[in-house]
Design an enzyme around this catalytic site. Sequence first.
Site, PDB file in Angstrom:
ATOM      1  N   ASP A   4       0.884  -1.165   0.000  1.00  0.00           N
ATOM      2  CA  ASP A   4       0.000   0.000   0.000  1.00  0.00           C
ATOM      3  C   ASP A   4       0.921   1.214   0.000  1.00  0.00           C
ATOM      4  O   ASP A   4       1.499   1.558   1.032  1.00  0.00           O
ATOM      5  CB  ASP A   4      -0.882  -0.048   1.253  1.00  0.00           C
ATOM      6  CG  ASP A   4      -1.666   1.238   1.485  1.00  0.00           C
ATOM      7  OD1 ASP A   4      -1.661   2.127   0.604  1.00  0.00           O
ATOM      8  OD2 ASP A   4      -2.283   1.351   2.567  1.00  0.00           O
ATOM      9  N   LYS A  66       2.826  11.332  -3.568  1.00  0.00           N
ATOM     10  CA  LYS A  66       1.785  10.627  -4.336  1.00  0.00           C
ATOM     11  C   LYS A  66       0.827  11.608  -5.010  1.00  0.00           C
ATOM     12  O   LYS A  66       0.196  11.279  -6.008  1.00  0.00           O
ATOM     13  CB  LYS A  66       1.034   9.684  -3.388  1.00  0.00           C
ATOM     14  CG  LYS A  66       0.068   8.730  -4.071  1.00  0.00           C
ATOM     15  CD  LYS A  66      -0.509   7.780  -3.034  1.00  0.00           C
ATOM     16  CE  LYS A  66      -1.559   6.863  -3.588  1.00  0.00           C
ATOM     17  NZ  LYS A  66      -2.097   5.990  -2.520  1.00  0.00           N
ATOM     18  N   GLU A 143      -7.197   0.575  -4.521  1.00  0.00           N
ATOM     19  CA  GLU A 143      -7.214   0.480  -3.055  1.00  0.00           C
ATOM     20  C   GLU A 143      -8.537  -0.068  -2.503  1.00  0.00           C
ATOM     21  O   GLU A 143      -8.508  -0.957  -1.642  1.00  0.00           O
ATOM     22  CB  GLU A 143      -6.876   1.847  -2.448  1.00  0.00           C
ATOM     23  CG  GLU A 143      -5.398   2.196  -2.654  1.00  0.00           C
ATOM     24  CD  GLU A 143      -5.082   3.677  -2.484  1.00  0.00           C
ATOM     25  OE1 GLU A 143      -5.973   4.452  -2.089  1.00  0.00           O
ATOM     26  OE2 GLU A 143      -3.919   4.063  -2.757  1.00  0.00           O
ATOM     27  N   ASP A 166     -12.637   5.530   2.855  1.00  0.00           N
ATOM     28  CA  ASP A 166     -11.197   5.507   3.135  1.00  0.00           C
ATOM     29  C   ASP A 166     -10.707   6.913   3.480  1.00  0.00           C
ATOM     30  O   ASP A 166     -10.516   7.755   2.599  1.00  0.00           O
ATOM     31  CB  ASP A 166     -10.447   4.945   1.916  1.00  0.00           C
ATOM     32  CG  ASP A 166      -8.928   4.844   2.139  1.00  0.00           C
ATOM     33  OD1 ASP A 166      -8.432   5.344   3.166  1.00  0.00           O
ATOM     34  OD2 ASP A 166      -8.250   4.257   1.268  1.00  0.00           O
TER      35      ASP A 166
HETATM   36  P1  ADP Z   1      -2.589   7.110   3.819  1.00  0.00           P
HETATM   37  O1  ADP Z   1      -3.261   8.438   3.770  1.00  0.00           O
HETATM   38  O2  ADP Z   1      -1.167   7.212   3.402  1.00  0.00           O
HETATM   39  O3  ADP Z   1      -3.329   6.032   3.104  1.00  0.00           O
HETATM   40  P2  ADP Z   1      -3.330   5.954   6.461  1.00  0.00           P
HETATM   41  O4  ADP Z   1      -4.571   5.354   5.969  1.00  0.00           O
HETATM   42  O5  ADP Z   1      -2.383   5.063   7.189  1.00  0.00           O
HETATM   43  O6  ADP Z   1      -2.460   6.697   5.363  1.00  0.00           O
HETATM   44  O7  ADP Z   1      -3.749   7.166   7.412  1.00  0.00           O
HETATM   45  C1  ADP Z   1      -2.831   7.953   8.081  1.00  0.00           C
HETATM   46  C2  ADP Z   1      -3.599   8.920   8.957  1.00  0.00           C
HETATM   47  O8  ADP Z   1      -4.306   8.184   9.945  1.00  0.00           O
HETATM   48  C3  ADP Z   1      -2.732   9.942   9.660  1.00  0.00           C
HETATM   49  O9  ADP Z   1      -3.330  11.226   9.558  1.00  0.00           O
HETATM   50  C4  ADP Z   1      -2.782   9.453  11.109  1.00  0.00           C
HETATM   51  O10 ADP Z   1      -2.639  10.517  12.033  1.00  0.00           O
HETATM   52  C5  ADP Z   1      -4.172   8.860  11.182  1.00  0.00           C
HETATM   53  N1  ADP Z   1      -4.356   7.897  12.270  1.00  0.00           N
HETATM   54  C6  ADP Z   1      -3.661   6.753  12.493  1.00  0.00           C
HETATM   55  N2  ADP Z   1      -4.114   6.136  13.592  1.00  0.00           N
HETATM   56  C7  ADP Z   1      -5.122   6.914  14.094  1.00  0.00           C
HETATM   57  C8  ADP Z   1      -5.993   6.823  15.218  1.00  0.00           C
HETATM   58  N3  ADP Z   1      -5.907   5.802  16.091  1.00  0.00           N
HETATM   59  N4  ADP Z   1      -6.915   7.811  15.389  1.00  0.00           N
HETATM   60  C9  ADP Z   1      -6.997   8.833  14.530  1.00  0.00           C
HETATM   61  N5  ADP Z   1      -6.210   8.988  13.460  1.00  0.00           N
HETATM   62  C10 ADP Z   1      -5.279   8.030  13.240  1.00  0.00           C
HETATM   63 MG    MG Z   2      -4.392   4.850   2.051  1.00  0.00          MG
END
Ligand code: ADP
Ligand code: MG
Length: 354
Positions: A4, A66, A143, A166
């Site tokens: 991912d 990205k 995704e 998402d």
């Molecule tokens: P991407 O955007 O790269 O797909 P993710 O789906 O891993 O990334 O999301 C990352 C985001 O999720 C970040 O903003 C992070 O702060 C937030 N995040 C991760 N864990 C938690 C949580 N327990 N509660 C709230 N926000 C979270």
């Molecule tokens: Mg993502």
Amino acid sequence: IGIDLGTTVSVAAAVDEMGRAHVLSDEDGESFIPSVVYFDGDEVIVGQEAKDYAGALPEQVVSFVKRYIGDPHWRFDYGGKSYRPEDVSGLILGRMKAIAERTLGKVTQAVITVPAYFLDAERQATIRAAELAGLEVLKIINEPTAAALSYGFLEDKQDRTFLVYDLGGGTFDITVMKCRAGSEFEMVTTAGNHQLGGFDWDTSVANHVAEKFLTAHGEDPRDDASGYADLMARAEKVKITLSQAGKARIVCQHAGKSLTVEITRDEFEQLTNHLLQLTEVELQSAMEEAKLSPEQVDMVLLVGGSSKMPMVHDMLKGKARELKMSRNPDQSVALGAAIEAARLASASAAGGGL
Ligand code: ADP
Ligand code: MG
């Protein structure tokens, strides 16, 4: 392996001999790798350490690449070199490959996920990034499809209509999907906001604290770039704490002064409700475009780290017959990619081709 390749966080996963998908972790046991690259002379660092340097050394750090993948004009210049988006993404993928190789030995092939809305240019640039990292791309998958695979929807042989919600770090995607009796997935429609994510929740908290600091001390911590970066990092931690706890504390230091601010979950939700509403608007318009009422939607799959926030669950109640969230919604895209990689690898080993 499955990767991912996220806007803010990247995750690699693989299927083990028992047929179970699991995420792979680095030497510190960490599997969520910030998609951030730090350049220092000839040295390149990818991940949390690079993210930590972003505030102090902005000219040497690339984040959110990205958003630019597939853009022929975007460049990051450092040390006399000019990096295209796929060069930077290639460095991130190289790090994911190295993490996988810690436990799996040599890795040569990967399934990589991209947003459903990515066009051919973005997909081709992602493939080039993988090649630069020494990975052959078995397949690029969407995704939301990967997320649905991780929920085992192809195995249970049922017709379903579902939404994939998402909410990541810097983007929000909503996708309406169908799957018919265990056959392939069909994407009905996809919408979203590519400038909306957990980062905006962090910014709201940081601004709230900065305003209090300004009132208390007459100085604004946002005036100092590295101080502000530090405040943003603390704001993100507070936000994550508030997904579990009813209140949390944040310490803000600036110009030799300090202020501790307590934030309750209620306050946090009020501060950021306008952001949540933006996701609700996208969700409504996707349902309208697909001509679906909530009773016709079997479930909402929660994906992305930001979907762990309780306010997201509350908002989604009543939007479908069922809400479905795995314990780790930020792993599901990588796990689904790994499931697809294992399926393709075994099909080709069996001589069935791809
Ligand atoms: P991407 O955007 O790269 O797909 P993710 O789906 O891993 O990334 O999301 C990352 C985001 O999720 C970040 O903003 C992070 O702060 C937030 N995040 C991760 N864990 C938690 C949580 N327990 N509660 C709230 N926000 C979270
Ligand atoms: Mg993502």
